[in-house]
Enzyme design. Structure first.
Site, PDB file in Angstrom:
ATOM      1  N   ASP A   1      15.105   0.035   1.013  1.00  0.00           N
ATOM      2  CA  ASP A   1      15.897  -0.055   2.241  1.00  0.00           C
ATOM      3  C   ASP A   1      16.923  -1.186   2.070  1.00  0.00           C
ATOM      4  O   ASP A   1      17.998  -0.964   1.519  1.00  0.00           O
ATOM      5  CB  ASP A   1      14.936  -0.307   3.412  1.00  0.00           C
ATOM      6  CG  ASP A   1      15.644  -0.355   4.749  1.00  0.00           C
ATOM      7  OD1 ASP A   1      16.771   0.137   4.844  1.00  0.00           O
ATOM      8  OD2 ASP A   1      15.066  -0.900   5.717  1.00  0.00           O
TER       9      ASP A   1
ATOM     10  N   LYS B   1       0.824  -1.206   0.000  1.00  0.00           N
ATOM     11  CA  LYS B   1       0.000   0.000   0.000  1.00  0.00           C
ATOM     12  C   LYS B   1       0.860   1.258   0.000  1.00  0.00           C
ATOM     13  O   LYS B   1       0.389   2.344  -0.272  1.00  0.00           O
ATOM     14  CB  LYS B   1      -0.863   0.028   1.266  1.00  0.00           C
ATOM     15  CG  LYS B   1      -1.657  -1.220   1.495  1.00  0.00           C
ATOM     16  CD  LYS B   1      -2.294  -1.169   2.913  1.00  0.00           C
ATOM     17  CE  LYS B   1      -2.464  -2.554   3.441  1.00  0.00           C
ATOM     18  NZ  LYS B   1      -2.781  -2.566   4.864  1.00  0.00           N
ATOM     19  N   GLY B   2       2.132   1.082   0.338  1.00  0.00           N
ATOM     20  CA  GLY B   2       3.003   2.239   0.591  1.00  0.00           C
ATOM     21  C   GLY B   2       3.165   3.219  -0.551  1.00  0.00           C
ATOM     22  O   GLY B   2       3.353   4.413  -0.331  1.00  0.00           O
TER      23      GLY B   2
ATOM     24  N   ASP C   1       7.543   3.128  -2.525  1.00  0.00           N
ATOM     25  CA  ASP C   1       7.788   4.234  -1.594  1.00  0.00           C
ATOM     26  C   ASP C   1       9.253   4.366  -1.190  1.00  0.00           C
ATOM     27  O   ASP C   1       9.803   5.456  -1.163  1.00  0.00           O
ATOM     28  CB  ASP C   1       6.901   4.083  -0.329  1.00  0.00           C
ATOM     29  CG  ASP C   1       6.958   2.687   0.288  1.00  0.00           C
ATOM     30  OD1 ASP C   1       7.731   1.836  -0.189  1.00  0.00           O
ATOM     31  OD2 ASP C   1       6.212   2.449   1.257  1.00  0.00           O
TER      32      ASP C   1
ATOM     33  N   ARG D   1       0.140   6.589   7.392  1.00  0.00           N
ATOM     34  CA  ARG D   1       0.223   6.649   5.934  1.00  0.00           C
ATOM     35  C   ARG D   1      -0.426   7.918   5.381  1.00  0.00           C
ATOM     36  O   ARG D   1      -0.095   8.374   4.296  1.00  0.00           O
ATOM     37  CB  ARG D   1      -0.496   5.444   5.301  1.00  0.00           C
ATOM     38  CG  ARG D   1       0.154   4.092   5.555  1.00  0.00           C
ATOM     39  CD  ARG D   1      -0.476   3.062   4.630  1.00  0.00           C
ATOM     40  NE  ARG D   1      -0.260   1.697   5.051  1.00  0.00           N
ATOM     41  CZ  ARG D   1       0.796   0.952   4.707  1.00  0.00           C
ATOM     42  NH1 ARG D   1       1.738   1.476   3.966  1.00  0.00           N
ATOM     43  NH2 ARG D   1       0.908  -0.282   5.106  1.00  0.00           N
TER      44      ARG D   1
ATOM     45  N   LYS E   1      17.313   4.652   1.076  1.00  0.00           N
ATOM     46  CA  LYS E   1      18.097   4.592   2.324  1.00  0.00           C
ATOM     47  C   LYS E   1      19.322   3.734   2.036  1.00  0.00           C
ATOM     48  O   LYS E   1      19.338   2.543   2.379  1.00  0.00           O
ATOM     49  CB  LYS E   1      17.258   3.861   3.379  1.00  0.00           C
ATOM     50  CG  LYS E   1      16.598   4.719   4.398  1.00  0.00           C
ATOM     51  CD  LYS E   1      16.237   3.842   5.588  1.00  0.00           C
ATOM     52  CE  LYS E   1      14.808   3.997   5.989  1.00  0.00           C
ATOM     53  NZ  LYS E   1      14.428   3.151   7.117  1.00  0.00           N
TER      54      LYS E   1
ATOM     55  N   PHE F   1      13.885   5.571  10.627  1.00  0.00           N
ATOM     56  CA  PHE F   1      12.568   5.054  10.259  1.00  0.00           C
ATOM     57  C   PHE F   1      11.620   6.227  10.029  1.00  0.00           C
ATOM     58  O   PHE F   1      11.371   7.024  10.925  1.00  0.00           O
ATOM     59  CB  PHE F   1      12.034   4.122  11.337  1.00  0.00           C
ATOM     60  CG  PHE F   1      10.863   3.330  10.850  1.00  0.00           C
ATOM     61  CD1 PHE F   1      11.057   2.179  10.099  1.00  0.00           C
ATOM     62  CD2 PHE F   1       9.571   3.748  11.098  1.00  0.00           C
ATOM     63  CE1 PHE F   1       9.972   1.456   9.615  1.00  0.00           C
ATOM     64  CE2 PHE F   1       8.483   3.040  10.619  1.00  0.00           C
ATOM     65  CZ  PHE F   1       8.692   1.886   9.880  1.00  0.00           C
ATOM     66  N   VAL F   2      11.107   6.325   8.821  1.00  0.00           N
ATOM     67  CA  VAL F   2      10.245   7.458   8.486  1.00  0.00           C
ATOM     68  C   VAL F   2       8.807   7.012   8.225  1.00  0.00           C
ATOM     69  O   VAL F   2       8.573   5.856   7.851  1.00  0.00           O
ATOM     70  CB  VAL F   2      10.795   8.230   7.265  1.00  0.00           C
ATOM     71  CG1 VAL F   2      12.101   8.926   7.595  1.00  0.00           C
ATOM     72  CG2 VAL F   2      10.982   7.316   6.058  1.00  0.00           C
TER      73      VAL F   2
ATOM     74  N   ASP G   1       4.278   3.619   6.604  1.00  0.00           N
ATOM     75  CA  ASP G   1       3.564   3.381   7.852  1.00  0.00           C
ATOM     76  C   ASP G   1       4.456   2.881   8.969  1.00  0.00           C
ATOM     77  O   ASP G   1       5.562   2.388   8.754  1.00  0.00           O
ATOM     78  CB  ASP G   1       2.484   2.312   7.634  1.00  0.00           C
ATOM     79  CG  ASP G   1       3.086   0.921   7.439  1.00  0.00           C
ATOM     80  OD1 ASP G   1       3.915   0.771   6.532  1.00  0.00           O
ATOM     81  OD2 ASP G   1       2.760   0.011   8.228  1.00  0.00           O
TER      82      ASP G   1
HETATM   83  P1  IMP Z   1      13.270  -3.426   1.584  1.00  0.00           P
HETATM   84  O1  IMP Z   1      13.976  -3.682   2.898  1.00  0.00           O
HETATM   85  O2  IMP Z   1      14.105  -2.563   0.675  1.00  0.00           O
HETATM   86  O3  IMP Z   1      12.839  -4.721   0.931  1.00  0.00           O
HETATM   87  O4  IMP Z   1      11.973  -2.584   1.947  1.00  0.00           O
HETATM   88  C1  IMP Z   1      10.763  -3.235   2.193  1.00  0.00           C
HETATM   89  C2  IMP Z   1       9.723  -2.355   2.773  1.00  0.00           C
HETATM   90  O5  IMP Z   1      10.095  -1.993   4.090  1.00  0.00           O
HETATM   91  C3  IMP Z   1       9.400  -1.034   2.111  1.00  0.00           C
HETATM   92  O6  IMP Z   1       8.614  -1.147   0.962  1.00  0.00           O
HETATM   93  C4  IMP Z   1       8.626  -0.370   3.250  1.00  0.00           C
HETATM   94  O7  IMP Z   1       7.306  -0.846   3.259  1.00  0.00           O
HETATM   95  C5  IMP Z   1       9.363  -0.873   4.474  1.00  0.00           C
HETATM   96  N1  IMP Z   1      10.271   0.172   5.009  1.00  0.00           N
HETATM   97  C6  IMP Z   1      11.616   0.244   4.920  1.00  0.00           C
HETATM   98  N2  IMP Z   1      12.069   1.350   5.550  1.00  0.00           N
HETATM   99  C7  IMP Z   1      10.969   2.001   6.030  1.00  0.00           C
HETATM  100  C8  IMP Z   1      10.772   3.231   6.783  1.00  0.00           C
HETATM  101  O8  IMP Z   1      11.696   3.980   7.125  1.00  0.00           O
HETATM  102  N3  IMP Z   1       9.485   3.532   7.082  1.00  0.00           N
HETATM  103  C9  IMP Z   1       8.422   2.760   6.733  1.00  0.00           C
HETATM  104  N4  IMP Z   1       8.565   1.631   6.025  1.00  0.00           N
HETATM  105  C10 IMP Z   1       9.822   1.242   5.696  1.00  0.00           C
HETATM  106 MG    MG Z   2       6.242  -0.846   1.013  1.00  0.00          MG
END
Ligand code: IMP
Ligand code: MG
Length: 179
Positions: A102, A44-45, A99, A164, A130, A151-152, A158
């Site tokens: 990370d 949903k992000g 969105d 959100r 990030k 963490f944002v 969310d």
């Molecule tokens: P990944 O670790 O790059 O696979 O990110 C997976 C998901 O983690 C993202 O799509 C977000 O939903 C969530 N996420 C990562 N960092 C943040 C943050 O700072 N705030 C909120 N959600 C986050």
């Molecule tokens: Mg996401």
């Protein structure tokens, strides 16, 4: 109590988001002219970002929304879970919209899957990057802005499904996590 009372600080304002989104849209409009891209927006992000971005896409394109998540911990790393019907991708120029990137796990897996399903090309349009959190070798073609390893929340992002709906992006107060 209002939502913004839970924030330590606002890190990206409404106005800044709007400028960032316009810049990405402009680049995509130029790069994908005549290529009829298929936007795959991640639920949903990515919804607020995708909504604003797509309003500024002036070229012919198609739009899909899918829900994906990646298993972690003991459930074998790197397994992508597709939680909604996936669109037909044969020969498509796919642009994945999300969105934040990370660790990079979700997007690396998704990129692979999209190519396996026959897409001609795939690129990533991500609002926030990030880089300090990265554990997988994946980069985004369109990045809104780079943020520190905090963490944002807000603008789709969310914490336990809340925040959100904030129209800007901010850092949560530590007491919110520790409660
Ligand atoms: P990944 O670790 O790059 O696979 O990110 C997976 C998901 O983690 C993202 O799509 C977000 O939903 C969530 N996420 C990562 N960092 C943040 C943050 O700072 N705030 C909120 N959600 C986050
Ligand atoms: Mg996401």
């Amino acid at each position: 109590m209002s939502l913004d009372a839970d924030l330590l600080k606002v890190c990206i304002s409404k106005e800044e988001i709007s400028e960032i989104v316009s810049k990405i849209a402009k680049r995509i409009n130029e790069d994908y002219k005549g290529r009829d891209p298929l936007f795959i927006c991640l639920l949903k992000g990515a919804v607020p970002f995708a909504t604003d971005l797509l309003k500024e896409i002036t070229i012919k394109c198609k739009i899909e929304y899918v829900k994906v998540s990646s298993y972690d911990g003991i459930r074998s790393t790197g397994n992508l879970k597709i939680e909604s019907k996936f669109p037909e991708l044969k020969g498509e120029n796919v642009i994945i919209v999300d969105d934040i990137i990370d660790t990079g796990k979700t997007l690396l897996e998704l990129k692979k899957l999209v190519l396996e399903k026959g897409a001609k090309t795939v690129s990533l349009a991500i609002l926030l990057d990030k880089p300090k959190g990265r554990k997988y070798d994946v980069y985004a073609d369109y990045i809104g802005t780079i943020i520190p390893n905090e963490f944002v929340v807000g603008y789709g992002l969310d914490y336990n499904e809340h925040y959100r709906n904030l129209p800007y992006i901010g850092v949560l107060k530590e007491e919110i996590y520790n409660n």
